[in-house]
Structure formats: structure tokens, C-alpha cells
Design a protein around this motif. Structure first.
Motif, PDB file in Angstrom:
ATOM      1  N   ILE A  17      -8.469 -12.722  -3.295  1.00  0.00           N
ATOM      2  CA  ILE A  17      -7.433 -12.182  -2.416  1.00  0.00           C
ATOM      3  C   ILE A  17      -7.229 -10.699  -2.709  1.00  0.00           C
ATOM      4  O   ILE A  17      -7.231  -9.859  -1.799  1.00  0.00           O
ATOM      5  CB  ILE A  17      -6.116 -12.961  -2.593  1.00  0.00           C
ATOM      6  N   GLY A  18      -7.063 -10.375  -3.986  1.00  0.00           N
ATOM      7  CA  GLY A  18      -6.884  -8.977  -4.367  1.00  0.00           C
ATOM      8  C   GLY A  18      -8.092  -8.123  -4.036  1.00  0.00           C
ATOM      9  O   GLY A  18      -7.966  -6.982  -3.596  1.00  0.00           O
ATOM     10  N   ARG A  19      -9.274  -8.687  -4.241  1.00  0.00           N
ATOM     11  CA  ARG A  19     -10.504  -7.952  -3.932  1.00  0.00           C
ATOM     12  C   ARG A  19     -10.572  -7.633  -2.440  1.00  0.00           C
ATOM     13  O   ARG A  19     -10.938  -6.526  -2.036  1.00  0.00           O
ATOM     14  CB  ARG A  19     -11.704  -8.776  -4.362  1.00  0.00           C
ATOM     15  N   THR A  20     -10.181  -8.604  -1.611  1.00  0.00           N
ATOM     16  CA  THR A  20     -10.208  -8.409  -0.159  1.00  0.00           C
ATOM     17  C   THR A  20      -9.223  -7.323   0.262  1.00  0.00           C
ATOM     18  O   THR A  20      -9.534  -6.466   1.096  1.00  0.00           O
ATOM     19  CB  THR A  20      -9.870  -9.731   0.547  1.00  0.00           C
ATOM     20  N   LEU A  80       0.836  -1.183   0.000  1.00  0.00           N
ATOM     21  CA  LEU A  80       0.000   0.000   0.000  1.00  0.00           C
ATOM     22  C   LEU A  80       0.877   1.243   0.000  1.00  0.00           C
ATOM     23  O   LEU A  80       2.001   1.237   0.469  1.00  0.00           O
ATOM     24  CB  LEU A  80      -0.902   0.031   1.239  1.00  0.00           C
ATOM     25  N   ARG A  81       0.300   2.345  -0.532  1.00  0.00           N
ATOM     26  CA  ARG A  81       1.003   3.613  -0.490  1.00  0.00           C
ATOM     27  C   ARG A  81       0.032   4.699  -0.084  1.00  0.00           C
ATOM     28  O   ARG A  81      -1.158   4.637  -0.383  1.00  0.00           O
ATOM     29  CB  ARG A  81       1.618   3.958  -1.843  1.00  0.00           C
ATOM     30  N   GLU A  98      -3.340  -5.240   8.274  1.00  0.00           N
ATOM     31  CA  GLU A  98      -4.728  -5.715   8.294  1.00  0.00           C
ATOM     32  C   GLU A  98      -5.132  -6.304   6.949  1.00  0.00           C
ATOM     33  O   GLU A  98      -5.861  -7.309   6.888  1.00  0.00           O
ATOM     34  CB  GLU A  98      -5.664  -4.562   8.668  1.00  0.00           C
ATOM     35  N   CYS A  99      -4.665  -5.684   5.864  1.00  0.00           N
ATOM     36  CA  CYS A  99      -4.965  -6.215   4.528  1.00  0.00           C
ATOM     37  C   CYS A  99      -4.434  -7.633   4.377  1.00  0.00           C
ATOM     38  O   CYS A  99      -5.116  -8.516   3.831  1.00  0.00           O
ATOM     39  CB  CYS A  99      -4.351  -5.317   3.454  1.00  0.00           C
ATOM     40  N   LEU A 100      -3.205  -7.856   4.827  1.00  0.00           N
ATOM     41  CA  LEU A 100      -2.623  -9.191   4.744  1.00  0.00           C
ATOM     42  C   LEU A 100      -3.432 -10.189   5.568  1.00  0.00           C
ATOM     43  O   LEU A 100      -3.771 -11.280   5.096  1.00  0.00           O
ATOM     44  CB  LEU A 100      -1.174  -9.166   5.234  1.00  0.00           C
ATOM     45  N   ASP A 101      -3.758  -9.824   6.799  1.00  0.00           N
ATOM     46  CA  ASP A 101      -4.505 -10.730   7.673  1.00  0.00           C
ATOM     47  C   ASP A 101      -5.874 -11.074   7.087  1.00  0.00           C
ATOM     48  O   ASP A 101      -6.304 -12.242   7.128  1.00  0.00           O
ATOM     49  CB  ASP A 101      -4.679 -10.097   9.052  1.00  0.00           C
ATOM     50  N   LYS A 102      -6.550 -10.079   6.547  1.00  0.00           N
ATOM     51  CA  LYS A 102      -7.866 -10.332   5.972  1.00  0.00           C
ATOM     52  C   LYS A 102      -7.758 -11.215   4.728  1.00  0.00           C
ATOM     53  O   LYS A 102      -8.609 -12.090   4.493  1.00  0.00           O
ATOM     54  CB  LYS A 102      -8.552  -9.002   5.622  1.00  0.00           C
ATOM     55  N   ALA A 103      -6.725 -10.998   3.919  1.00  0.00           N
ATOM     56  CA  ALA A 103      -6.542 -11.797   2.713  1.00  0.00           C
ATOM     57  C   ALA A 103      -6.248 -13.253   3.072  1.00  0.00           C
ATOM     58  O   ALA A 103      -6.781 -14.184   2.453  1.00  0.00           O
ATOM     59  CB  ALA A 103      -5.417 -11.222   1.868  1.00  0.00           C
ATOM     60  N   ILE A 104      -5.411 -13.463   4.070  1.00  0.00           N
ATOM     61  CA  ILE A 104      -5.089 -14.828   4.489  1.00  0.00           C
ATOM     62  C   ILE A 104      -6.338 -15.545   5.000  1.00  0.00           C
ATOM     63  O   ILE A 104      -6.541 -16.736   4.733  1.00  0.00           O
ATOM     64  CB  ILE A 104      -4.001 -14.816   5.578  1.00  0.00           C
ATOM     65  N   ALA A 162      -8.241  -1.501   1.783  1.00  0.00           N
ATOM     66  CA  ALA A 162      -7.414  -0.313   1.537  1.00  0.00           C
ATOM     67  C   ALA A 162      -8.271   0.883   1.123  1.00  0.00           C
ATOM     68  O   ALA A 162      -8.005   2.021   1.518  1.00  0.00           O
ATOM     69  CB  ALA A 162      -6.377  -0.617   0.460  1.00  0.00           C
ATOM     70  N   ASP A 163      -9.308   0.602   0.331  1.00  0.00           N
ATOM     71  CA  ASP A 163     -10.173   1.693  -0.146  1.00  0.00           C
ATOM     72  C   ASP A 163     -10.862   2.423   0.998  1.00  0.00           C
ATOM     73  O   ASP A 163     -11.127   3.627   0.906  1.00  0.00           O
ATOM     74  CB  ASP A 163     -11.230   1.137  -1.101  1.00  0.00           C
ATOM     75  N   LYS A 164     -11.158   1.699   2.069  1.00  0.00           N
ATOM     76  CA  LYS A 164     -11.834   2.333   3.202  1.00  0.00           C
ATOM     77  C   LYS A 164     -10.998   3.463   3.803  1.00  0.00           C
ATOM     78  O   LYS A 164     -11.529   4.390   4.409  1.00  0.00           O
ATOM     79  CB  LYS A 164     -12.125   1.290   4.281  1.00  0.00           C
ATOM     80  N   PHE A 165      -9.690   3.358   3.641  1.00  0.00           N
ATOM     81  CA  PHE A 165      -8.785   4.353   4.225  1.00  0.00           C
ATOM     82  C   PHE A 165      -8.122   5.222   3.159  1.00  0.00           C
ATOM     83  O   PHE A 165      -7.203   5.983   3.467  1.00  0.00           O
ATOM     84  CB  PHE A 165      -7.725   3.632   5.060  1.00  0.00           C
ATOM     85  N   LYS A 166      -8.610   5.082   1.916  1.00  0.00           N
ATOM     86  CA  LYS A 166      -8.108   5.885   0.802  1.00  0.00           C
ATOM     87  C   LYS A 166      -6.610   5.687   0.562  1.00  0.00           C
ATOM     88  O   LYS A 166      -5.891   6.635   0.203  1.00  0.00           O
ATOM     89  CB  LYS A 166      -8.434   7.366   1.014  1.00  0.00           C
ATOM     90  N   PHE A 167      -6.138   4.456   0.740  1.00  0.00           N
ATOM     91  CA  PHE A 167      -4.768   4.116   0.408  1.00  0.00           C
ATOM     92  C   PHE A 167      -4.729   3.465  -0.967  1.00  0.00           C
ATOM     93  O   PHE A 167      -5.621   2.697  -1.328  1.00  0.00           O
ATOM     94  CB  PHE A 167      -4.168   3.154   1.439  1.00  0.00           C
ATOM     95  N   GLY A 168      -3.694   3.779  -1.746  1.00  0.00           N
ATOM     96  CA  GLY A 168      -3.533   3.162  -3.050  1.00  0.00           C
ATOM     97  C   GLY A 168      -2.888   1.791  -2.934  1.00  0.00           C
ATOM     98  O   GLY A 168      -2.119   1.532  -2.007  1.00  0.00           O
TER      99      GLY A 168
END
Length: 330
Positions: A245-248, A26-27, A227-233, A253-259
Motif C-alpha cells: 500500500i505504501g509503495r503504491t 501528501l505535501r 489518486e494515491c488513495l484510489d490506487k492504494a485501495i 506521489a514521486d511522479k509529481f515530486k510530492f513528499g
């Protein structure tokens, strides 16, 4: 090490005894400028057909005194002769990529558990070294020594010419940062990417660490990436489409406006460092803001185009009939 994204999208499913390295990158959305020049695409170690179509004209963005700049890279470290080395070391041939997912038998699974456990222990140790004033070269030397002391080989060393035993990606560096003489500064964030080759199998993991007093925005980026990693796993299981996985990852990330960085992907791992399946970290065909990386002149270090921070976490996951088993925990 992250695998560069291929120029095609794959639709595949997770199956039993499949091990892969999942890595969300993420960025943060920070404003800025960077002069870039287009150049022809290149092929990197048969992993991809297209890696980057942009390169920096120089490695120092203007008017940004805190920007990441290259330091001095020390000579390559030695590995004792008795330690088993991957086939690509000291070979003139480019590393091979397995044709299809690598399905592990019981012996392979035990070897993967051992390499994953060691990688996790090395990463944990590396994280204790993070403090203002230490250089990433010093971290590399300490990581290198711990790996060889445990009878393993540091997988990045010599991979497609990579000169160091670990990747250290500071602040705006997305991935593949080469350890050098730059001291860490108070407020930095640093991703340390450890891969070990033990008994013929690679264990791959990484985490982003906080150096000193880090601002709230950077802390949030690091937290959300984890958190993204944990949710994807958590959604991985036999029969699950890999695209979920990518969708998750992107949904969170979108919820926090991160790219979400698109140019690198998760990958299979085992006897081969980078293998199928390709694991995308984003929703296919969705357009976002500027998430383009810029490659430094060392042909490895990838930084964000606008100088914004980047964070990542990575685990090696074994897919079993009962769900995901994280092999890089300690």
C-alpha cells in the motif's frame, strides 16, 4: 483521525473481513523557514511511543502573512444522554488499542457499513459548507448536529482530550486541526476528517476540499492525493502485503515530486477507534526531503515544517475474499 506512526515497522498481510482506514498524506515542496526546538518525545494515549521530536517555539512563522495561525476555540458541544458513547468518553483511562487486527463477523460488517455510510453522508454535507468566510468552528457545529441527529456520537470528541467533533486541517495543517474562529479564505484548501460512532462501531473518512479560487499547484496536490488513495485501495485483497500500500502511494506521489508525510499512518478501525494493522504510506527505509511536522502548543495541530500545503483523503475499507469494499461512499 490519523494515527501517529509507531517507532517500528510491521510486516503483515491483509485478511478477510478486516476493516481499516487508509489515508495518504501528501505535501507540496515549497521553500520556507520555521523556528523549531527539539524536545523529549512523548507518549500519546498508548497509540505510539514516539510522535514528534520537534515543536514550534511559537505558532506563527516569521515573514509569512498568510500562514495558518490559531483562532479562538469555543466550548465543547454537548451530546444527548441517550446516544451511545465510546468507552473512552468521560473515562480517566486512556483509550485501548486492539491487540492484533479486528476481524468482523457478519453482524459487525453490517454495523461497519452503517457507520461508514453515515460518516460519508456527513462528510459530503460538510464539504457543501466550505466557502470563503465560514469558520471551521461553524463547520464543526453543523457536523456535530448532523451526527447526533442521526443517533451517532462524533468519535473525536473527548478522544484523549480532543475538544471538538471533527478535525479541520487548513492549508499547511497536516492533520488534527482543531476547529476555531478562523474564517476560511479564498484559495484555501481544507481537509475535513469525520468519524462517527454508531451502534458500537466507528466509521472514519476524510477529504480535502477547495475553498473558492484555488491555484493550480494546490489543485494538483489535492488531485494527486486522491489518486494515491484510489490506487492504494485498488491493490488491496486477502494475502496482499500491507507494505505494498505504501509503495503504491509513494510511487505515484514521486511522479509529481510530492513528499509523503511519514509521521501518521492508516489504521484498523471497528469497535476500537484506532487498531491494528498499521498502514504505512511510504516505502520503508527510503529517505526524502524535509517532511517533518511541527506540533502547535495545543498538542494536536500538526503543520508542515516549512509552511507548504498538505492534503489528505481517507476511506474505511473492508477487505473481503472478493477484494476491497469501500464503506465510506454515499
Amino acid at each position: 483521525m490519523a494515527r501517529p506512526s509507531p517507532p517500528r515497522l510491521l510486516s503483515s498481510f491483509l485478511g478477510d473481513h478486516l476493516a481499516f482506514s487508509a489515508r495518504p498524506l501528501l505535501r507540496s515542496a515549497a521553500p520556507g523557514n520555521r523556528r523549531v526546538a527539539y524536545q523529549a518525545t512523548r507518549t500519546l494515549c498508548n497509540l505510539v511511543d514516539i510522535l514528534f521530536n520537534r515543536r514550534s517555539r511559537d505558532d506563527t512563522p516569521e515573514n509569512n502573512p498568510r500562514c495558518l495561525c490559531p483562532g479562538k476555540v469555543s466550548p465543547r458541544l454537548n451530546v444527548p444522554d441517550h446516544i451511545q458513547k465510546p468507552p473512552y468518553v468521560n473515562s480517566r483511562q486512556r483509550p485501548g488499542v486492539s491487540n492484533g487486527p479486528e476481524i468482523h463477523d457478519e453482524k459487525g460488517i453490517e454495523c461497519m457499513r452503517a457507520s461508514g455510510k453515515l460518516a460519508a453522508q456527513v462528510l459530503k454535507f460538510a464539504g457543501t459548507l466550505v466557502k470563503p468566510g465560514i469558520t471551521t468552528d461553524e463547520i464543526d457545529k453543523a457536523v456535530h448536529q448532523m451526527i447526533i441527529d442521526n443517533g451517532a456520537y462524533p468519535s473525536p470528541l473527548g478522544y484523549c482530550g480532543y475538544p471538538k467533533s471533527v478535525c479541520t486541517s487548513v492549508n499547511e495543517c497536516i492533520c488534527h486541526g482543531i476547529p476555531d474562529s478562523r474564517p476560511l479564505e479564498d484559495g484555501d484548501i481544507i481537509n475535513i476528517d469525520v468519524t462517527v460512532y454508531l451502534n458500537g462501531y466507528h466509521g472514519d473518512t476524510s477529504a480535502t476540499f477547495l475553498c473558492g479560487d484555488v491555484d493550480d499547484e494546490a489543485k494538483k496536490l489535492v488531485q494527486v492525493t486522491k489518486e494515491c488513495l484510489d490506487k492504494a485501495i485498488s491493490i488491496c485483497a486477502p494475502g496482499v502485503e500491507i507494505k505494498r500500500i505504501g509503495r503504491t502511494i509513494q510511487d505515484h506521489a514521486d511522479k509529481f515530486k510530492f513528499g509523503v508525510v511519514r509521521h501518521f499512518v492508516g489504521h484498523g478501525v471497528g469497535k476500537v477507534f484506532h487498531a491494528e494493522p498499521v498502514v504505512l504510506h511510504f516505502k520503508p527505509m527510503l529517505t526524502l526531503g524535509s517532511i517533518n511536522p511541527v506540533m502547535w502548543s495545543d498538542d494536536w495541530t500538526a503543520v508542515t515544517e516549512d509552511g507548504s500545503l498538505s492534503a489528505q483523503f481517507e476511506h474505511t475499507i473492508l477487505i473481503t475474499k472478493d477484494g476491497p469494499e469501500i464503506l465510506t461512499l454515499c
